[in-house]
Structures are given as structure tokens and as C-alpha cells.
Design an enzyme around this catalytic site. Sequence first.
Site, mmCIF file in Angstrom:
data_model
loop_
_atom_site.group_PDB
_atom_site.id
_atom_site.type_symbol
_atom_site.label_atom_id
_atom_site.label_comp_id
_atom_site.label_asym_id
_atom_site.label_seq_id
_atom_site.Cartn_x
_atom_site.Cartn_y
_atom_site.Cartn_z
ATOM 1 N N ASP A 37 -57.350 17.992 -47.848
ATOM 2 C CA ASP A 37 -57.716 17.136 -46.737
ATOM 3 C C ASP A 37 -56.457 16.914 -45.908
ATOM 4 O O ASP A 37 -55.353 17.339 -46.279
ATOM 5 C CB ASP A 37 -58.324 15.822 -47.246
HETATM 6 C C1 GLC Z 1 -59.964 13.485 -42.334
HETATM 7 C C2 GLC Z 1 -61.122 13.408 -43.301
HETATM 8 C C3 GLC Z 1 -61.805 14.721 -43.511
HETATM 9 C C4 GLC Z 1 -61.747 15.534 -42.235
HETATM 10 C C5 GLC Z 1 -60.295 15.894 -42.004
HETATM 11 C C6 GLC Z 1 -60.104 16.696 -40.709
HETATM 12 O O1 GLC Z 1 -58.935 12.645 -42.747
HETATM 13 O O2 GLC Z 1 -60.884 12.833 -44.578
HETATM 14 O O3 GLC Z 1 -63.155 14.438 -43.929
HETATM 15 O O4 GLC Z 1 -62.536 16.696 -42.359
HETATM 16 O O5 GLC Z 1 -59.456 14.751 -41.983
HETATM 17 O O6 GLC Z 1 -60.399 15.895 -39.604
#
Ligand code: GLC
Length: 743
Positions: A281
Amino acid sequence: MRSSILRNIALVAVAATLGAGCTQQESDTTEKKIDALLSQMTLEEKIGQMNQLQGLGCNSDMIAAIKAGRVGSLLNEINPDTINELQRVAVEESRLGIPLIFARDVVHGFKTIMPIPLGQAASWNAELVEECARVAAYEATSTGIRWTFAPMIDVSRDGRWGRIAESFGEDTYMNGAMGAASVRGYQGDSLSLPTSMAACAKHFAGYGTSEGGKDYNTANIPERLLRDVYLPPFYETVKAGVASFMCSFNDIDGVPSSGSVFLNRQILRDEWHYDGLLVSDWGSIEQMIPHHFCADLKEAAEKAVLAGVDMDMMGYAYITHLKELVESGAISETLIDEAVRNVLRMKFRLGLFENPYVAVRDTLPFYEEASLAVARRAAAESAVLLKNNGVLPLQSFGKVAVVGPLCDSPADQIGTWCFDAEPEHSVTPLQALKAKYGDKVIGVPGLTYSRDMSRDGIARAVAAARTADVVLYFAGEEAVLSGEARCRADISLPGAQTELLKALKATGKPVVMIVMAGRPLTIPEECELADAVIYSFHAGTMAGPGLTDVISGDVVPSGKLPVTLPRMVGQIPVYYAHKNTGRPASNITLIDDIAVGTKQTSLGFTSYHLDAGDKPLYPFGYGLSYTTFDYSPVTLSATEMNADGSLVASCTIKNTGAYDAEEAVQLYIGDKVASVVRPVKELKGFDKVLIKAGESVTVDFTVTAEMLAFTHLDGTRGAEAGDFDLWIAADSDSGTPVTFTLK
Ligand code: GLC
């Protein structure tokens, strides 16, 4: 029967290995292409494929990094011309011409916004959820986005957690069914089609149990519970051929997911034979430092690559430290090769080597009639009728007052996680009601936003109500109050909304409350006051028309709760698939009924809250219609079955009212005695059927031993012989069970 079950198991394993829509031959060819490309790559170029960055347009540093092969993927670029130019640099100016993959969070729509996933789950219609994802892919891929970070299938049982909005609710089976449907919708018939995009099962795993409903917090999940409740939805997406997975931010029992060998190698690769891409993430590799799991970015890079994370989203860990870690011998280049294979495999499957560019079009296919029609149908089908004293559907009336902070709020009705939405395209409830009822509608919000504490507008709203025959009160939450890092310790209606409701009620006019929120709210008093209640989880661009269709009776409500509505926040966690405990609630004496001076030992000793009882406000699976349904006693094709056998459970549902209507019929099974305590019941199937007024439909569910399986004390998985209760019911708290025996 046995052979077909075995064949299905075999097919599932192959599908999980091959990825959706490709044959064994195509897979073999792809692997040969990967081998050939990998053999030409330098260590730096391999590491570059493991690096995902936020798009910065065509700036010189980004161009230089792409040309040098230091970038494998970009997220949040959405301009087709920019995407094509950056892709041209990668394909034509880098040494090996490996295309980039462009990603975006397209969670419940790109331009045409659908209900938030929690709302989509309330439709109990997997085909509709698939259609919602298909529309999202159709719109997003037209800009060159070929990877979405969805579906989010974190089983969520805590309404304080802002991200419950993105999930399909509290139930394992529901998250699996809707997650798989989303994968099919996003990925289409073949991942290589230009209108298909790679889906991403997230967040792996256990994120929905963040302690205290506070985002990014620790999760403490025993392995058996993890395997029986939180992991199955992810495996359903593997079986559906999901192209990628994403790590979760949380730790489980002290191990952050981005560093978890158990999750990312033992479960995902060794047990599930998954060959898709695992991306961290945003910064979750680097965040193992504040987790106090790593001393520095170098150790974070080492632990993440050892744990099998293929791509580093915006953490700069891999691009900074992997070369040094390989050259020092701390990690083997074999691990790098494994990760790069997974990255290249997804790019080959997407057809990016053959077709790296997006077709540039004069007009992009946004807000097409067909797409808006799906959004409208989803908004209507996701509406849950909780209470109706007869005021709905609206009958003939002179005037209707449309009130509340959500009655005309284009940006709030679309909910969280919709970066590319254009609120000016929203059709609000007030707009839709005016379109339908013309000058019979008097619109006076009363509060200007959900947290508004000003009483200035209440008098005007009350005055409008006095002139009307019926009041439609749109209450709820601003979009910003739900989603990532938007957790609330008090999940009641914000601002002066309850006060406004009381003032409206005091006019003596019938009040219909329509709640538009990103989570289950605690609204016992408000539900008591309102004459009718519709619960709508931020229903998207077409929330207005969809809700108007339901309010007017043009569409009969069929939504049912995908999450329990607590009476009080203090009941959380409160969910239907709970354990029975050694002292299930009985002889309940509520706090206000305890006589002063009552002795400590004179009240019962069972499991409930003195100030809330043992029941939620409304249970999982609950939802009313404008008609009524009568469920026959359940019949079984047999009262015993063998481990490799099956039986059929049937129920005839009669529409005993005046409206043709759809009904989400639910199958629950409870293991009466087992070697470990099992939930009192678990959803094992559902079927949404149309039943015409006065007619009946018989619904059959085939029960197999696999549906009864769970993880045993010794870690093995399977069903245990014994007796099981089975319900076919309208919700998780109704119906009479029948019992069958697994031999
Ligand atoms: C965010 C979220 C994730 C998302 C990623 C990209 O912090 O936790 O669900 O897909 O970053 O935006």
C-alpha cells in the site's frame, strides 16, 4: 457428484494459476516471453520494475527515470495524452522498451459514480455489482488507466472505521461474492482487452479489524479466525482470476502485512498458488519503520522483498536499497527475479507489450446513458427500507417538503474514494424530486452541511414542512466523514440533524427520513421519530433519481443491510455471526428497569448490555419492501448427507402484498456442536428473486460439506460430522431452522 466436485476443484486451481481468461498455451507462451526478457535485464532494470511512483506529469525528472528503466508503474496519471507520452518514453526510449502500467483508485466508479461498495452490497445483487465495475472500467480505461486498486474486501464489523464504506460489509460470504463480481466486472472477458483493467484485492489482510475502529491500527486476529472469516473473500477473488493483491497497512499480532512471510508467501503463494502481482500500500513498506518493525528504509526493503512484496508503492525503499542488498549478498537476486516475473506477467496479460498506448478520442465515454442507467438502478437497489408506517410509497399529495443537509449536496452524495468524480454531474434528491413533482416540491435544507450546528435554517425548514403534506428529510454524513483515516468514535447523526428532525416531527406532518452515510450510524431515536426510514449508503451520481424511484414507488425497495446497525456505539463490535457464549442473553433487565436498591445478585447473569440489551437496532440482512413476503417452512431433500454428498434446501416464498417485488433470500447455516466454538450462524448463500404480487417462487440451495468447513485446532480445514441448523430467511434474525446431519 464427486467427480464434478473434484473437476471443479481442479479447474479452480488452474484458473488461479493461469489468471482469468487465458489458456495453458497462452500462459506457457507468456512465461517464455518473461524468461527471455528477464535474461536481458540488468539488476537496476529489474528493480525499476518493482518501483511504483505517483504521476507528476511529463516533468523532466520523471522522463529521465522512465528512460533509465527506474519506474515500473505510475499511479494517479489520468490524462490520456500525458499517459501516452510517458508510455512512449518507456517503450521507445528506454533500453528494453518495457511498458509502464498506469493505475488509479477506481473504487466505485470513475466519472459515473456508483453507490459506495457498502451500498452496492446492500443490493444483494452480484450481477449488478459486476455491472458497476464494468462501467467503471469502461470509463477509466478510455484514459489509459489499466489497473484499479479495487475491490476492497476487508470484512468490516466496526462502523467507527471510516473504510467500512469501501468494503462489502460485515460478512465473509458477501465480501467474497461481491469481490469476485467486481473482479469479473473490472477485468472483463479478457485482461488483454483495452476496456479491461487489472483488479486488485485489498487490503491483505485483516485491516477491517483495526483496533478501536481507528485507521491503521493494530489487528489481533487468531490464525483460525483469520482463515475462517477474513481470508476467504480474498480466495474468492483468486478463484475469479484477480490480477493483483495489495498489502494492508496494519500489523497482525505484531507483524505488518508488508513484512509478513506468513500472509504473502505461505498463504498467498504456497497455499493459494497465486501468480499475480502483490503491491504494497502507499508507503506501507517504509511505514514498517514507525511500526517499529524495521530500523530504517534498508531493513524495510529487505523485510518486504523477503516477504514477497513485488512492487513498492511510493515507498522509495526498493529503488533506494535493493541493489545494495543484492550486491552485499543480504538478499538473493532470485527474489528480485520472482518479483519482476509477477510484474511482467501482469503487463503481458494486459497486452501492454502489444498495445501499450491508449486510443486518443475526441470525446471520452463518460456519463453515457447506459452507464447512468446502471448507476440509477444501483442507487435504487441499494436503498434499504427500515421502517414504513404506510407513508411510502408517496401517494397523492399537494406539497412535499424536501429538507436536510443531504437533500441537495452533489459532492456528498457520491461518497468517499471517487477522485475523478464531477459533482456537477450529480443529480441530487431535490433535483430529481423537482423533476418528477414540479412545483409540488418545496426544498429547504435547514442545515447547510451534515455537521452544521446552526439553528438559523431550522425555522425555515419547519415553516416549509408546515405547508406540506409530507416531509422528506435527507440526513446523514458529508462524504469527508468516511473513508481512509476518517474514523469516528461517536457514530450518531452529526450536527443539529436530530434537533431538526424533532422540529419537523413537531409539525405533525409525516416525516420520511432518508439517511445518506458512509457507515452504519446509531440512530435509534431518529428511527423512532420518523414515520419511515430509508438507509442509503452514499449512492453516487444518480442518488437523486434512484431514491426518487423508490420514494415514489416506481421501484419497490429491495435493499437489505450488509452491516448490522448498532443501537449504540458501545455495542461495537456487534454482528450477526457472533458466538453464542456460555451465557447467551436471557432474562434481560434494562438499566431503566432496575429498581433502586436492587441487590447485585437479584438480576440475571447473562451476556448483554444493561443500557442496550443484546440486540442491534436492525440486524444484518434486514430490509423491508412495499409488499410482504411469506416464507414457507424449509424442506430438505435429505436430513443426512455424507462428506462427499450434498442436499438441497428449499423454501417457497409468497408475495402476499400488492406490488411485484424482488426479495434477497438468504441461506444461513449454524454448526450446533464442533471441536471449536462456531458462530451461531453464517451466511452461506443468497438469491435475489422477482416475485409477482400474489405469486410464489421456490428457491433451492445446494448444501455441500465444503460450505460447512472450518479450521480445526490442528490447523487442518474441513467439515466435522454432526448436526447443523439451516435457515432460509429474509434476514439474519428471522426464520425457523431445520436440522440436518453430516455423517
Ligand atoms: C491508500 C489506500 C489504498 C489505495 C492507495 C493508493 O492509502 O490505503 O487503498 O489504493 O493508497 O491510492
